[in-house]
Design an enzyme around this catalytic site. Sequence first.
Site, PDB file in Angstrom:
ATOM      1  N   ARG A   1       0.862  -1.137  -0.077  1.00  8.91           N
ATOM      2  CA  ARG A   1       0.197  -0.040   0.001  1.00  8.91           C
ATOM      3  C   ARG A   1       0.784   1.163   0.154  1.00  8.91           C
ATOM      4  O   ARG A   1       1.796   1.421   0.992  1.00  8.91           O
ATOM      5  CB  ARG A   1      -0.968  -0.105   1.286  1.00  8.91           C
TER       6      ARG A   1
ATOM      7  N   ARG B   1      -5.888   1.516  -4.223  1.00 11.52           N
ATOM      8  CA  ARG B   1      -5.133   0.967  -3.463  1.00 11.52           C
ATOM      9  C   ARG B   1      -5.064  -0.586  -3.412  1.00 11.52           C
ATOM     10  O   ARG B   1      -6.167  -0.994  -3.948  1.00 11.52           O
ATOM     11  CB  ARG B   1      -5.571   1.224  -1.864  1.00 11.52           C
TER      12      ARG B   1
ATOM     13  N   ASP C   1      -6.942  -2.118   1.279  1.00 11.50           N
ATOM     14  CA  ASP C   1      -7.475  -1.250   2.478  1.00 11.50           C
ATOM     15  C   ASP C   1      -8.218  -2.250   3.445  1.00 11.50           C
ATOM     16  O   ASP C   1      -8.864  -3.133   3.152  1.00 11.50           O
ATOM     17  CB  ASP C   1      -8.528  -0.395   1.918  1.00 11.50           C
TER      18      ASP C   1
ATOM     19  N   ASP D   1     -10.435  -1.771   7.000  1.00 10.00           N
ATOM     20  CA  ASP D   1     -11.114  -0.577   7.865  1.00 10.00           C
ATOM     21  C   ASP D   1     -11.774  -1.504   8.862  1.00 10.00           C
ATOM     22  O   ASP D   1     -12.627  -2.653   8.886  1.00 10.00           O
ATOM     23  CB  ASP D   1     -12.181  -0.088   7.214  1.00 10.00           C
TER      24      ASP D   1
HETATM   25  N1  ROI Z   1     -15.607   2.120  -3.838  1.00  6.97           N
HETATM   26  C1  ROI Z   1     -15.745   0.727  -3.737  1.00  6.97           C
HETATM   27  N2  ROI Z   1     -16.721   0.152  -4.525  1.00  6.97           N
HETATM   28  N3  ROI Z   1     -15.274  -0.102  -2.908  1.00  6.97           N
HETATM   29  C2  ROI Z   1     -14.320   0.510  -1.896  1.00  6.97           C
HETATM   30  O1  ROI Z   1     -13.892  -0.187  -1.229  1.00  6.97           O
HETATM   31  C3  ROI Z   1     -14.084   2.055  -2.187  1.00  6.97           C
HETATM   32  N4  ROI Z   1     -13.401   2.534  -1.457  1.00  6.97           N
HETATM   33  C4  ROI Z   1     -13.035   3.837  -1.545  1.00  6.97           C
HETATM   34  C5  ROI Z   1     -13.455   4.769  -2.473  1.00  6.97           C
HETATM   35  C6  ROI Z   1     -12.577   5.370  -3.434  1.00  6.97           C
HETATM   36  C7  ROI Z   1     -14.321   5.595  -1.853  1.00  6.97           C
HETATM   37  N5  ROI Z   1     -14.472   4.104  -3.409  1.00  6.97           N
HETATM   38  C8  ROI Z   1     -14.725   2.599  -3.186  1.00  6.97           C
HETATM   39  O2  ROI Z   1     -12.081   4.501  -0.561  1.00  6.97           O
END
Ligand code: ROI
Length: 161
Positions: free
Chosen positions: A82, A91, A94, A96
């Site tokens: 990342r 990325r 991610d 979370d």
């Molecule tokens: N869009 C989708 N479909 N899935 C994500 O995990 C995701 N994460 C983000 C942004 C760019 C807002 N869009 C996303 O950070």
Amino acid sequence: MERIYIGMGSNLADPAEQLRSAVEALAQLPQSKLVGVSAFYQSDSLLPGQPRYTNAVAALDSTLAPLDLLDALQAIENGQGRERLERWGPRTLDLDILLFGDQVIDEARLKVPHYHMQERAFVLYPLAELAPADLHLADGRTLRELLAACPFVGLERLSQD
Ligand code: ROI
């Protein structure tokens, strides 16, 4: 011990493979037991001009403190290449923290429940595969209510092979 739900997302460098590697890394976390992983779902990025995302949710039982778990998740993200070039940028991985038991956490580095989970189909539908029917946020809203307000639109559930 807390039941923790972790949202996973990737839109670079073979996203499904990134999520599989992340699951393996989560299974190795100290003081923790991986208790479930949802199916993988594809959807368009919420921001235009990025590759499609693959998302999933994992459930973890852990005695780690929230910020220690956050450190561990960021180490996994960094280990999978990342690069934080721009906020909201594409990325490789991610991770979370969506929910941490019933805790409400409001620290500079960590806000739980995750602030956008309520309206994101790519979080709520995989979460619903793992969560008990009566799961609710600290404000009392149930997962069932959140799902009812968040149509299953633009999500593609990937078959697991
Ligand atoms: N869009 C989708 N479909 N899935 C994500 O995990 C995701 N994460 C983000 C942004 C760019 C807002 N869009 C996303 O950070």
